[in-house]
Design a protein around this motif. Structure first.
Motif, PDB file in Angstrom:
ATOM      1  N   VAL A   1      10.649  -9.218  -1.939  1.00  0.00           N
ATOM      2  CA  VAL A   1      11.233  -8.490  -0.810  1.00  0.00           C
ATOM      3  C   VAL A   1      11.527  -7.045  -1.217  1.00  0.00           C
ATOM      4  O   VAL A   1      11.260  -6.104  -0.456  1.00  0.00           O
ATOM      5  N   GLU A   2      12.054  -6.867  -2.415  1.00  0.00           N
ATOM      6  CA  GLU A   2      12.326  -5.505  -2.899  1.00  0.00           C
ATOM      7  C   GLU A   2      11.030  -4.712  -3.072  1.00  0.00           C
ATOM      8  O   GLU A   2      10.998  -3.495  -2.848  1.00  0.00           O
ATOM      9  N   TRP A   3       9.948  -5.379  -3.470  1.00  0.00           N
ATOM     10  CA  TRP A   3       8.645  -4.714  -3.591  1.00  0.00           C
ATOM     11  C   TRP A   3       8.176  -4.210  -2.227  1.00  0.00           C
ATOM     12  O   TRP A   3       7.719  -3.076  -2.083  1.00  0.00           O
ATOM     13  N   ALA A   4       8.337  -5.068  -1.199  1.00  0.00           N
ATOM     14  CA  ALA A   4       7.959  -4.646   0.156  1.00  0.00           C
ATOM     15  C   ALA A   4       8.812  -3.469   0.621  1.00  0.00           C
ATOM     16  O   ALA A   4       8.306  -2.504   1.217  1.00  0.00           O
ATOM     17  N   GLN A   5      10.104  -3.517   0.339  1.00  0.00           N
ATOM     18  CA  GLN A   5      10.982  -2.412   0.723  1.00  0.00           C
ATOM     19  C   GLN A   5      10.625  -1.127  -0.018  1.00  0.00           C
ATOM     20  O   GLN A   5      10.750  -0.034   0.527  1.00  0.00           O
ATOM     21  N   SER A   6      10.160  -1.277  -1.245  1.00  0.00           N
ATOM     22  CA  SER A   6       9.866  -0.102  -2.066  1.00  0.00           C
ATOM     23  C   SER A   6       8.608   0.635  -1.615  1.00  0.00           C
ATOM     24  O   SER A   6       8.564   1.873  -1.638  1.00  0.00           O
ATOM     25  N   PHE A   7       7.584  -0.124  -1.176  1.00  0.00           N
ATOM     26  CA  PHE A   7       6.293   0.507  -0.952  1.00  0.00           C
ATOM     27  C   PHE A   7       5.714   0.321   0.450  1.00  0.00           C
ATOM     28  O   PHE A   7       4.609   0.792   0.722  1.00  0.00           O
TER      29      PHE A   7
ATOM     30  N   ASP B   1      12.330  -2.309   8.631  1.00  0.00           N
ATOM     31  CA  ASP B   1      10.981  -2.771   8.927  1.00  0.00           C
ATOM     32  C   ASP B   1      10.118  -2.536   7.699  1.00  0.00           C
ATOM     33  O   ASP B   1       9.647  -1.426   7.458  1.00  0.00           O
ATOM     34  N   ALA B   2       9.954  -3.604   6.898  1.00  0.00           N
ATOM     35  CA  ALA B   2       9.155  -3.506   5.677  1.00  0.00           C
ATOM     36  C   ALA B   2       7.788  -4.138   5.858  1.00  0.00           C
ATOM     37  O   ALA B   2       7.143  -4.550   4.882  1.00  0.00           O
ATOM     38  N   THR B   3       7.333  -4.243   7.120  1.00  0.00           N
ATOM     39  CA  THR B   3       5.957  -4.677   7.354  1.00  0.00           C
ATOM     40  C   THR B   3       5.026  -3.478   7.172  1.00  0.00           C
ATOM     41  O   THR B   3       5.448  -2.320   7.269  1.00  0.00           O
ATOM     42  N   LYS B   4       3.767  -3.762   6.898  1.00  0.00           N
ATOM     43  CA  LYS B   4       2.793  -2.677   6.757  1.00  0.00           C
ATOM     44  C   LYS B   4       2.700  -1.904   8.068  1.00  0.00           C
ATOM     45  O   LYS B   4       2.843  -2.491   9.150  1.00  0.00           O
ATOM     46  N   PRO B   5       2.500  -0.590   8.008  1.00  0.00           N
ATOM     47  CA  PRO B   5       2.423   0.203   9.244  1.00  0.00           C
ATOM     48  C   PRO B   5       1.325  -0.325  10.164  1.00  0.00           C
ATOM     49  O   PRO B   5       0.199  -0.575   9.728  1.00  0.00           O
ATOM     50  N   PHE B   6       1.675  -0.506  11.433  1.00  0.00           N
ATOM     51  CA  PHE B   6       0.754  -1.121  12.390  1.00  0.00           C
ATOM     52  C   PHE B   6      -0.449  -0.213  12.665  1.00  0.00           C
ATOM     53  O   PHE B   6      -0.301   0.990  12.909  1.00  0.00           O
TER      54      PHE B   6
ATOM     55  N   PRO C   1      -3.706  -0.010   1.442  1.00  0.00           N
ATOM     56  CA  PRO C   1      -4.431  -0.429   0.233  1.00  0.00           C
ATOM     57  C   PRO C   1      -4.349  -1.932  -0.006  1.00  0.00           C
ATOM     58  O   PRO C   1      -3.385  -2.595   0.395  1.00  0.00           O
ATOM     59  N   ASP C   2      -5.374  -2.483  -0.636  1.00  0.00           N
ATOM     60  CA  ASP C   2      -5.361  -3.897  -1.016  1.00  0.00           C
ATOM     61  C   ASP C   2      -4.340  -4.134  -2.119  1.00  0.00           C
ATOM     62  O   ASP C   2      -4.084  -3.244  -2.949  1.00  0.00           O
ATOM     63  N   VAL C   3      -3.791  -5.332  -2.135  1.00  0.00           N
ATOM     64  CA  VAL C   3      -2.830  -5.707  -3.169  1.00  0.00           C
ATOM     65  C   VAL C   3      -3.570  -5.961  -4.479  1.00  0.00           C
ATOM     66  O   VAL C   3      -4.578  -6.680  -4.507  1.00  0.00           O
ATOM     67  N   ALA C   4      -3.075  -5.370  -5.540  1.00  0.00           N
ATOM     68  CA  ALA C   4      -3.680  -5.538  -6.866  1.00  0.00           C
ATOM     69  C   ALA C   4      -3.058  -6.750  -7.554  1.00  0.00           C
ATOM     70  O   ALA C   4      -2.136  -6.630  -8.362  1.00  0.00           O
ATOM     71  N   GLU C   5      -3.581  -7.917  -7.213  1.00  0.00           N
ATOM     72  CA  GLU C   5      -3.047  -9.150  -7.780  1.00  0.00           C
ATOM     73  C   GLU C   5      -4.176  -9.936  -8.425  1.00  0.00           C
ATOM     74  O   GLU C   5      -5.288  -9.983  -7.900  1.00  0.00           O
ATOM     75  N   VAL C   6      -3.898 -10.549  -9.561  1.00  0.00           N
ATOM     76  CA  VAL C   6      -4.909 -11.356 -10.245  1.00  0.00           C
ATOM     77  C   VAL C   6      -5.120 -12.640  -9.454  1.00  0.00           C
ATOM     78  O   VAL C   6      -4.181 -13.431  -9.292  1.00  0.00           O
ATOM     79  N   PRO C   7      -6.329 -12.874  -8.938  1.00  0.00           N
ATOM     80  CA  PRO C   7      -6.554 -14.067  -8.116  1.00  0.00           C
ATOM     81  C   PRO C   7      -6.682 -15.329  -8.971  1.00  0.00           C
ATOM     82  O   PRO C   7      -7.196 -15.296 -10.087  1.00  0.00           O
TER      83      PRO C   7
END
Length: 451
Positions: free
Chosen positions: A382-388, A422-427, A432-438
């Motif tokens: 949640v803090e990550w979403a709020q941050s970026f 409102d920490a949803t992505k801008p409508f 950018p894509d999330v940089a996560e190891v799949p």
């Protein structure tokens, strides 16, 4: 099938190693609370204290963590909200118990009434005295007769007297005020030791016209069996361990409190109505139940969380169907801090959902909306979403003079204020894509998996 009574659930907990018997003496004053705080800190088992200095054992920690809550509902994290929503949407009427009810195997009236013979703990050093905290209160609207069940505190004043506290916006408080306005005494009953889903049903947020026995039946998937009380015409669960019947006398007041409450702070002592006990009934070999409250996270918060979350999810999804989940954080007392997972259908919808949540019965101070890819029960995510995903000048707003949560120690009289984020992505904006190891969760790495 649901657990018929508390004893059936305790048997299941003992069989799975989630209930531990403590046979040595543990003091009711403070030490019971210390034991409960310790087991809670390690997400540990419920505790059965068999040597209480009274004729009754004391069980507590039954709702001490999320694992035990899911066991009570016989659900998983993936199925819990669906199961509770199904229960709320499919109420089942109660039925009258046939024959002599177990909760009245022993009946105490008149001079035999003495609530001080029960193992009622004193939890916190500044508490005004011993408190019944795990009691499910049964009361009725004095005009319509609609029954309400809810969890409220009672301070033991003496053998036949209890101090009463219910916030005026809660149904029990409304029933007391309504009866007083009509010049009547309010009859009620404190029910101690019921099956877990009946206990959880008392936390479901519903309208004042709701018959809560129907809600309990829906959550259980089978009707609650009720029996007529001994000293009044109310109905109580037939398989309860202990029932304390009472009348509320608003003309006779005594100082009640302090008590370490769900906010994590003491509530101040003040004159409050007195409950005059008219009968105590119980099962043979009855088990008293305690419940730790105070600084989050305690058993009190766990008991509320699933019903609160699902009730609010049920309400908001009717207007915002893309809401997938809601977290009412324990750290906020399961009251003032909400996180909503949703996929907005149009620009500004997340803000609308936040405002609707602010207007709910929980009266939150903080409401955060995030996309469904965020784990709303992970503070780091949640803090990550709020941050970026937040532009503070556009996505953070304050609503002044909102209703305050009950017992909040820092409010301006009857009002507070609420922050929406409102920490949803801008409508409608490429993000950018999330940089996560799949696939890392399922990756076979025996070198560390076996540790």
């Amino acid at each position: 099938m649901p657990y018929q009574d508390l004893r059936a659930f305790l048997t299941a907990l003992r069989n799975s190693g989630d209930l531990v018997d403590i046979t040595r003496p543990i003091a009711l004053k403070y030490d019971i609370a210390k034991a409960l705080a310790k087991t809670s800190s390690i997400q540990g088992p419920a505790l059965m204290f068999t040597n209480t200095g009274t004729a009754f054992p004391l069980v507590a920690g039954v709702y001490g963590n999320r694992r035990l809550a899911l066991k009570a509902f016989e659900a998983t994290e993936q199925t819990i909200h669906e199961k509770v929503l199904k229960g709320i949407n499919n109420p089942i009427a109660p039925v009258d118990h046939k024959g002599a009810p177990p909760c009245q195997e022993v009946v105490l009236t008149g001079d035999a009434i003495d609530v001080t013979k029960l193992p009622v703990p004193t939890y916190s050093p500044k508490d005004g005295g011993p408190y019944i905290t795990a009691g499910m209160v049964v009361s009725e609207n004095p005009e319509t007769g609609t029954p309400d069940i809810g969890n409220y505190r009672f301070q033991v004043h003496g053998p036949k007297e209890l101090g009463v506290f219910s916030a005026p916006n809660h149904r029990f408080g409304k029933n007391i005020a309504h009866a007083t306005a009509m010049g009547k005494q309010l009859h009620g009953a404190i029910v101690i030791g019921v099956d877990p889903l009946t206990m959880y049903s008392g936390q479901v947020q519903s309208s004042d016209s709701t018959n809560d026995w129907f809600v309990a039946g829906g959550l259980r998937g089978s009707p609650v069996e009720l029996a007529k009380a001994v000293s009044n015409d109310m109905k109580v669960p037939a398989y309860a361990e202990i029932v304390i019947e009472f009348t509320v006398d608003t003309n006779s007041q005594k100082v009640e409190g302090p008590l370490g409450e769900y906010t994590g702070y003491y509530t101040a002592a003040s004159p409050k109505p007195v409950a005059q006990i008219t009968a105590i009934t119980h099962r043979r070999g009855a088990i008293f139940q305690g419940l730790l409250t105070g600084k989050p996270i305690t058993e009190n918060h766990v008991l509320k969380q699933i019903p609160f979350e699902t009730s609010l999810l049920h309400q908001l999804q009717a207007q915002f169907p893309t809401i997938t989940d809601i977290s009412v954080n324990s750290s906020g007392g399961v009251q003032v801090y909400l996180v909503i997972a949703m996929k907005p259908r149009y620009e500004g919808e997340a803000r609308h959902a936040i405002l609707a949540a602010m207007a709910s019965n929980l009266h939150p101070k903080w409401v955060i909306a995030v996309d469904p890819d965020i784990d709303i029960r992970s503070s780091a995510e949640v803090e990550w979403a709020q941050s970026f995903r937040v532009k503070p000048s556009e996505d953070v707003f304050v609503v002044d003079r909102t209703a305050t949560a009950p017992l909040d120690p820092y409010t301006d009289g009857a009002f507070s204020s609420s922050v929406g984020i409102d920490a949803t992505k801008p409508f409608g904006v490429e993000f950018p894509d999330v940089a996560e190891v799949p696939g890392w969760r399922d990756f076979d790495l025996p070198e560390i998996d076996k540790r």
